[in-house]
Write an enzyme that holds these catalytic residues in place. Structure first.
Site, mmCIF file in Angstrom:
data_model
loop_
_atom_site.group_PDB
_atom_site.id
_atom_site.type_symbol
_atom_site.label_atom_id
_atom_site.label_comp_id
_atom_site.label_asym_id
_atom_site.label_seq_id
_atom_site.Cartn_x
_atom_site.Cartn_y
_atom_site.Cartn_z
ATOM 1 N N CYS A 7 20.101 -1.823 -9.739
ATOM 2 C CA CYS A 7 20.814 -2.931 -10.380
ATOM 3 C C CYS A 7 20.390 -2.976 -11.844
ATOM 4 O O CYS A 7 19.917 -1.965 -12.391
ATOM 5 C CB CYS A 7 20.573 -4.259 -9.651
ATOM 6 N N ARG A 13 18.864 -8.124 -7.103
ATOM 7 C CA ARG A 13 19.693 -7.484 -6.078
ATOM 8 C C ARG A 13 19.063 -6.224 -5.485
ATOM 9 O O ARG A 13 18.979 -6.090 -4.252
ATOM 10 C CB ARG A 13 21.072 -7.127 -6.661
ATOM 11 N N ASP A 123 25.904 -10.403 -9.878
ATOM 12 C CA ASP A 123 24.548 -10.687 -10.344
ATOM 13 C C ASP A 123 24.233 -12.172 -10.119
ATOM 14 O O ASP A 123 24.877 -13.024 -10.713
ATOM 15 C CB ASP A 123 24.467 -10.340 -11.832
HETATM 16 P P1 4NP Z 1 19.333 -8.004 -11.084
HETATM 17 O O1 4NP Z 1 19.499 -9.383 -11.867
HETATM 18 O O2 4NP Z 1 20.049 -6.946 -11.919
HETATM 19 O O3 4NP Z 1 20.025 -8.226 -9.776
HETATM 20 O O4 4NP Z 1 17.854 -7.756 -10.956
HETATM 21 C C1 4NP Z 1 19.094 -9.546 -13.187
HETATM 22 C C2 4NP Z 1 17.809 -9.937 -13.467
HETATM 23 C C3 4NP Z 1 17.401 -10.133 -14.780
HETATM 24 C C4 4NP Z 1 18.297 -9.928 -15.809
HETATM 25 C C5 4NP Z 1 19.590 -9.543 -15.535
HETATM 26 C C6 4NP Z 1 19.985 -9.351 -14.221
HETATM 27 N N1 4NP Z 1 17.908 -10.137 -17.144
HETATM 28 O O5 4NP Z 1 18.755 -10.070 -18.043
HETATM 29 O O6 4NP Z 1 16.713 -10.407 -17.398
#
Ligand code: 4NP
Length: 152
Positions: A7, A13, A123
Site C-alpha cells: 500500500c 492496509r 485508504d
Molecule cells: P496505508 O495508509 O497506505 O493503508 O498504510 C496510509 C497511511 C499513511 C499515509 C498515507 C496512507 N500517510 O500519508 O502518512
C-alpha cells in the site's frame, strides 16, 4: 509461494493484508512467505496504525509486531505474487521497480475477487474505525480467494 502486500504507508492496509494472509497460511500449515511494504517512506520502522491493530485483533489477528518498510526493486525478484491495495500503489511501484518491473506478478488485491474490474481497497487513513472494518472485510475475502487459488 512468496506473497507481498503493498500500500502507500505500510501502516494501515498492507499490514492488515499481511496479518490476515499469514494467519490463513499458518492455519493450513502452508510453506509460504508473506510480507508487506509501502511505496512511501514516511512510516519506515513504524508499527501498524492503531485502528488497523484494533480491528485486526477484534478478528483474532495480532499485527502489533509488524514494522513499516518501503518497497525496493529487488522485491520484484524475491516475490512470486505482489498485490497492490490501489491503482496509485501499482503505478508508484512500477516507477520504483524500473527495469525490475514484472507485470505478470503484479495485480490489485481485489482482482482476486473481481477480475479485471481494477477495484481499489480505499485508504482508511484519517477515517473512523468503521472504514477500517470495511477494509478488513475486503482484505479478508481477497485473502481467502488467494488461499483457495494457490493453497493446494
Ligand atoms: P496505508 O495508509 O497506505 O493503508 O498504510 C496510509 C497511511 C499513511 C499515509 C498515507 C496512507 N500517510 O500519508 O502518512
Amino acid at each position: 509461494m512468496k506473497i507481498l502486500m503493498v500500500c502507500l504507508g505500510n501502516i494501515c492496509r498492507s499490514p492488515l493484508a499481511e496479518g490476515v494472509l499469514q494467519q490463513k497460511v499458518d492455519q493450513r500449515r502452508l510453506n509460504w512467505k508473506v510480507d508487506s511494504a509501502g511505496t512511501g517512506s514516511w512510516h519506515i520502522g513504524s508499527p501498524p496504525y492503531h485502528l488497523s491493530q484494533k480491528v485486526a485483533l477484534r478478528h483474532g489477528v495480532d499485527i502489533s509486531h509488524l514494522r513499516g518498510r518501503q518497497l525496493v526493486k529487488e522485491d520484484l525478484l524475491e516475490f512470486d505474487r505482489i498485490y497492490f491495495m490501489d491503482e496509485a500503489n501499482y503505478w508508484d511501484a512500477k516507477r520504483i521497480a524500473g527495469s525490475y518491473w514484472d507485470a505478470s506478478k503484479c495485480s490489485l488485491l481485489l482482482d482476486e475477487l473481481y477480475p479485471g474490474q481494477w477495484q481499489n481497497v480505499p485508504d482508511p487513513y484519517g477515517y473512523p474505525e468503521k472504514n477500517f472494518e470495511e477494509v478488513f472485510q475486503m482484505i479478508e475475502e481477497a485473502c481467502e480467494a488467494i488461499i483457495r487459488k494457490y493453497g493446494v
